[in-house]
Write a protein that holds these residues in place. Structure first.
Motif, PDB file in Angstrom:
ATOM      1  N   SER A 239       0.746  -0.858   0.361  1.00 32.64           N
ATOM      2  CA  SER A 239      -0.429  -0.227  -0.172  1.00 32.64           C
ATOM      3  C   SER A 239       0.207   1.148   0.130  1.00 32.64           C
ATOM      4  CB  SER A 239      -1.041   0.560   1.229  1.00 32.64           C
ATOM      5  OG  SER A 239      -1.735  -1.299   1.234  1.00 32.64           O
ATOM      6  N   PHE A 240       1.405   1.409   0.644  1.00 33.75           N
ATOM      7  CA  PHE A 240       2.861   2.259   1.000  1.00 33.75           C
ATOM      8  C   PHE A 240       3.897   2.774  -0.434  1.00 33.75           C
ATOM      9  CE2 PHE A 240       6.987   4.238   1.215  1.00 33.75           C
ATOM     10  CZ  PHE A 240       6.766   4.948   2.498  1.00 33.75           C
ATOM     11  N   LEU A 241       4.329   1.276  -0.484  1.00 36.59           N
ATOM     12  CA  LEU A 241       4.561   1.412  -2.266  1.00 36.59           C
ATOM     13  C   LEU A 241       3.614   2.295  -3.359  1.00 36.59           C
ATOM     14  CD1 LEU A 241       7.314   0.787  -2.510  1.00 36.59           C
ATOM     15  CD2 LEU A 241       6.807  -0.880  -3.836  1.00 36.59           C
ATOM     16  N   LEU A 242       2.299   1.598  -3.073  1.00 40.22           N
ATOM     17  CA  LEU A 242       1.554   2.296  -4.616  1.00 40.22           C
ATOM     18  C   LEU A 242       0.808   2.866  -4.077  1.00 40.22           C
ATOM     19  CD1 LEU A 242       0.050  -1.318  -4.998  1.00 40.22           C
ATOM     20  CD2 LEU A 242       1.024  -0.305  -6.926  1.00 40.22           C
ATOM     21  N   LEU A 243       0.898   3.516  -2.722  1.00 40.55           N
ATOM     22  CA  LEU A 243       0.031   5.036  -2.931  1.00 40.55           C
ATOM     23  C   LEU A 243       0.966   6.143  -2.260  1.00 40.55           C
ATOM     24  CD1 LEU A 243      -2.603   3.524  -0.592  1.00 40.55           C
ATOM     25  CD2 LEU A 243      -2.822   4.046  -3.039  1.00 40.55           C
ATOM     26  N   ASN A 244       2.194   5.996  -1.801  1.00 41.39           N
ATOM     27  CA  ASN A 244       3.282   6.697  -1.523  1.00 41.39           C
ATOM     28  C   ASN A 244       3.488   7.797  -2.128  1.00 41.39           C
ATOM     29  OD1 ASN A 244       5.634   7.824  -0.300  1.00 41.39           O
ATOM     30  ND2 ASN A 244       7.312   6.772  -1.616  1.00 41.39           N
ATOM     31  N   ASN A 245       3.147   8.007  -3.913  1.00 37.50           N
ATOM     32  CA  ASN A 245       3.153   9.377  -4.446  1.00 37.50           C
ATOM     33  C   ASN A 245       2.237  10.183  -4.056  1.00 37.50           C
ATOM     34  OD1 ASN A 245       5.894   8.506  -5.209  1.00 37.50           O
ATOM     35  ND2 ASN A 245       4.705   7.577  -7.205  1.00 37.50           N
ATOM     36  N   ARG A 246       1.378   9.668  -3.846  1.00 41.55           N
ATOM     37  CA  ARG A 246      -0.089  10.414  -3.487  1.00 41.55           C
ATOM     38  C   ARG A 246      -0.974  10.577  -2.428  1.00 41.55           C
ATOM     39  NH1 ARG A 246      -3.884   5.872  -7.334  1.00 41.55           N
ATOM     40  NH2 ARG A 246      -1.648   5.543  -7.462  1.00 41.55           N
ATOM     41  N   GLN A 247       0.098  10.309  -1.201  1.00 38.21           N
ATOM     42  CA  GLN A 247      -0.151  10.342  -0.267  1.00 38.21           C
ATOM     43  C   GLN A 247       0.605  11.661   0.507  1.00 38.21           C
ATOM     44  OE1 GLN A 247      -0.925   6.730   2.443  1.00 38.21           O
ATOM     45  NE2 GLN A 247      -2.879   6.753   2.318  1.00 38.21           N
ATOM     46  N   LYS A 248       0.129  12.493   0.741  1.00 43.64           N
ATOM     47  CA  LYS A 248       1.018  13.714   1.333  1.00 43.64           C
ATOM     48  C   LYS A 248       1.373  13.067   3.004  1.00 43.64           C
ATOM     49  CE  LYS A 248       1.382  18.564   1.198  1.00 43.64           C
ATOM     50  NZ  LYS A 248       0.203  20.096   2.072  1.00 43.64           N
ATOM     51  N   SER A 249       2.779  13.939   3.658  1.00 38.17           N
ATOM     52  CA  SER A 249       3.024  13.474   4.390  1.00 38.17           C
ATOM     53  C   SER A 249       1.887  13.837   5.829  1.00 38.17           C
ATOM     54  CB  SER A 249       4.430  13.970   4.475  1.00 38.17           C
ATOM     55  OG  SER A 249       4.891  12.902   4.137  1.00 38.17           O
ATOM     56  N   GLU A 250       2.031  13.542   6.842  1.00 42.25           N
ATOM     57  CA  GLU A 250       0.811  14.020   8.109  1.00 42.25           C
ATOM     58  C   GLU A 250       2.090  14.678   8.850  1.00 42.25           C
ATOM     59  OE1 GLU A 250      -3.017  13.049   8.560  1.00 42.25           O
ATOM     60  OE2 GLU A 250      -3.452  13.134   6.473  1.00 42.25           O
ATOM     61  N   ASN A 251       3.260  15.429   8.891  1.00 39.15           N
ATOM     62  CA  ASN A 251       3.686  15.601   9.413  1.00 39.15           C
ATOM     63  C   ASN A 251       3.777  15.741  10.991  1.00 39.15           C
ATOM     64  OD1 ASN A 251       5.982  13.843   7.453  1.00 39.15           O
ATOM     65  ND2 ASN A 251       6.419  16.349   6.782  1.00 39.15           N
ATOM     66  N   LYS A 252       4.286  15.626  12.202  1.00 32.50           N
ATOM     67  CA  LYS A 252       4.042  15.462  13.648  1.00 32.50           C
ATOM     68  C   LYS A 252       4.688  15.932  13.732  1.00 32.50           C
ATOM     69  CE  LYS A 252      -1.133  14.540  13.569  1.00 32.50           C
ATOM     70  NZ  LYS A 252      -2.098  13.126  13.628  1.00 32.50           N
ATOM     71  N   ASN A 253       5.146  16.508  15.827  1.00 36.34           N
ATOM     72  CA  ASN A 253       6.118  15.969  16.603  1.00 36.34           C
ATOM     73  C   ASN A 253       5.592  14.937  17.921  1.00 36.34           C
ATOM     74  OD1 ASN A 253       8.449  16.350  17.401  1.00 36.34           O
ATOM     75  ND2 ASN A 253       7.803  17.809  19.223  1.00 36.34           N
ATOM     76  N   LEU A 254       6.047  13.363  16.978  1.00 39.49           N
ATOM     77  CA  LEU A 254       6.074  12.332  17.472  1.00 39.49           C
ATOM     78  C   LEU A 254       7.102  12.027  18.318  1.00 39.49           C
ATOM     79  CD1 LEU A 254       3.965  10.824  14.255  1.00 39.49           C
ATOM     80  CD2 LEU A 254       3.015  11.433  16.129  1.00 39.49           C
ATOM     81  N   ASN A 255       6.397  11.170  19.209  1.00 39.18           N
ATOM     82  CA  ASN A 255       7.140  10.498  20.549  1.00 39.18           C
ATOM     83  C   ASN A 255       7.893   8.833  19.449  1.00 39.18           C
ATOM     84  OD1 ASN A 255       8.376   8.710  22.190  1.00 39.18           O
ATOM     85  ND2 ASN A 255       7.110   9.066  24.351  1.00 39.18           N
TER      86      ASN A 255
END
Lengths: 396, 107
Positions: A239-255
């Motif tokens: 899923s990541f490989l196929l959708l990587n180009n289309r899904q925008k990263s939702e960056n957050k300050n994560l633990n």
């Protein structure tokens, strides 16, 4: 309008073929144009020569007349429209000139200088001392016209070639492109179809009351859980490989300490199945800005690779901490597995490249790792030696 | 007074141009001199070659070296060898060339 296919491999092939085709044909067109222009230049010069011959004779006749009447106080040098002229004595010293350009030599019958063509004629007898008559003529607009004409044709041919080359390549590559698209669609559909059954299996195992299950069945349920976890992991990677180009990263300050602990826990069942032990040293509460889904894929692929390549009853060392000045985060994972050769390390990031056919997988793990570390500007260091193990270190 | 006049006369003679003191005595017609120069230029073209031809003729005039017509020679007679030394002869030719060369008349 021609649109390049989305598939990187096809796009690269098209661009390579087109660039080779265009370079060679454009070079050929330019060479032919140069040859044609040189030929035309000679033709124009010979046509001009005939006109200039007549004009030079006209000037010589006028010089003769002036020479006959030299007792006059002033001799007015003959001037003709569209051409300049100059006379030189037998020692090639300038006597008189109607043009400003200085000529260093008049040894050739015909020569080019700047934007002019010069024609040199011998004069005899030496009227007014002139032994040479030099006619200056502009390189003419006929030649410029020819140049413009050729430039227009060459540009048109190049544009036509660009257009046809793309169409040709598109036609040639269509069957391959169709097959790849079909394969892509198949993988997408399969991936999609896997979500529901895998989730159902895993969710139901989670809610099972294992206290009521005897030991024999508990082992069977564990195996089902391992299988379902493996499928779920493959599903997430695809899923990541196929959708990587289309899904925008939702960056957050994560633990990420928590995320890594969860992922280690998630893979424990797979590791236990092969009697692999985890030695974990994770510093608490390390925060960084990252997309949770991508962080999960990064750790999952590194951990699952370590499990895959570990020997049975081996140990996997996982380490996460910040540097002393808290500027960098260091993560490392080390296995005691089969390791890799140096030559194999160079190919590790190639998609679908499987370094060991005896180990299951699609060869996409390091491709996913590479795309994530590139996105977050994370440094990676891989050290490996055969039959000793592999250590992957990330610093960001 | 006579002494002073003699010194003046000697100085004028010493610093006078050999062309003016020797040539112009016979060649008074400007147009004729211009015509000679035109004839020399027509035959020899450059300054260097014209001056060389003039020097050769003045030192030893012969009909072969002359650029004038046979009729002119019959009418005016043939010139005697110049008695001037080479330097004076060259100076005289330079002055003649400067004054009558064709180049300066072309506009």
């Amino acid at each position: 309008m021609f649109k390049l296919p989305k598939n990187k491999c096809i796009r690269k092939t098209i661009l390579n073929v087109v660039s080779v085709y265009l370079t060679t044909t454009i070079l050929l067109v330019l060479a032919l144009s140069y040859m044609y222009l040189s030929n035309q230049e000679k033709h124009i010069i010979s046509l001009q020569q005939e006109k200039v011959d007549i004009q030079s004779q006209q000037i010589i006749n006028e010089l003769e007349l002036l020479d006959d009447n030299i007792v006059e106080e002033v001799a007015f040098y003959p001037r003709l429209n569209n051409i300049g002229s100059a006379i030189y004595d037998i020692d090639k010293n300038l006597i008189f000139s109607t043009f400003n350009e200085e000529l260093s030599s008049i040894n050739q019958k015909q020569f080019f200088k700047d934007n002019f063509i010069y024609y040199v004629y011998k004069v005899e007898p030496y009227y007014l001392g002139a032994a040479y008559l030099v006619i200056q003529k502009e390189k003419t607009y006929e030649f410029n016209n020819e140049l413009t004409k050729i430039a227009t044709i060459v540009i048109s041919i190049i544009l036509f070639l660009i257009l046809t080359s793309f169409l040709l390549v598109k036609i040639l590559i269509k069957p391959l492109s169709d097959n790849l698209n079909l394969l892509d669609k198949f993988i997408k559909d399969t991936t999609h179809e896997l979500i529901t059954p895998t989730s159902t299996i895993l969710n139901n195992i989670e809610v099972l009351d294992l206290n009521k299950v005897d030991e024999k069945n508990l082992k069977k349920i564990n195996r089902i859980k391992i299988g379902a976890t493996t499928i779920s992991n493959i599903h997430k990677d695809l899923s990541f490989l196929l959708l990587n180009n289309r899904q925008k990263s939702e960056n957050k300050n994560l633990n990420i300490s928590d995320i890594l602990n969860q992922r280690v826990e998630y893979f424990k069942i797979l590791a236990n199945n092969r009697n692999i032990d985890f030695k974990v040293n994770i510093q608490d509460n390390i925060y960084t800005t990252i997309d949770s889904h991508r962080a999960e894929r990064l750790f999952d692929n590194l951990i699952s690779n370590a499990i895959k390549f570990s020997t049975k009853k081996g140990t996997i060392f996982i380490f996460l901490s910040t540097s002393s000045n808290h500027e960098n985060i260091k993560f490392s994972i080390e296995d005691e597995g089969i390791g890799m050769k140096n030559s194999e390390l160079d190919k590790i990031f190639t998609r679908y490249k499987k370094l060991n056919d005896n180990i299951s997988g699609f060869g996409i793990g390091y491709d996913i790792i590479n795309s994530i570390i590139k996105e977050y500007d994370i440094d990676i260091k891989i050290t490996s030696s055969e039959n000793t193990g592999t250590k992957v270190t990330l610093i960001w | 007074m006579v002494k002073l006049f003699s010194i003046l006369l000697i100085s004028v003679h010493l610093f006078a141009n050999p062309y003016e003191t020797n040539c112009m005595y016979c060649h008074k017609d400007k147009k004729e001199l211009q015509l000679f120069m035109a004839q020399y230029t027509l035959k020899y073209s450059s300054e260097k070659k014209t001056k060389k031809a003039l020097l050769r003729f003045l030192k030893n005039p012969t009909s072969n070296k002359s650029i004038t017509t046979y009729g002119y020679i019959v009418k005016h007679g043939f010139k005697e060898k110049s008695k001037l030394n080479d330097k004076d002869l060259r100076d005289a030719i330079d002055s003649y060339y400067d004054k009558y060369n064709i180049k300066q008349f072309i506009k």
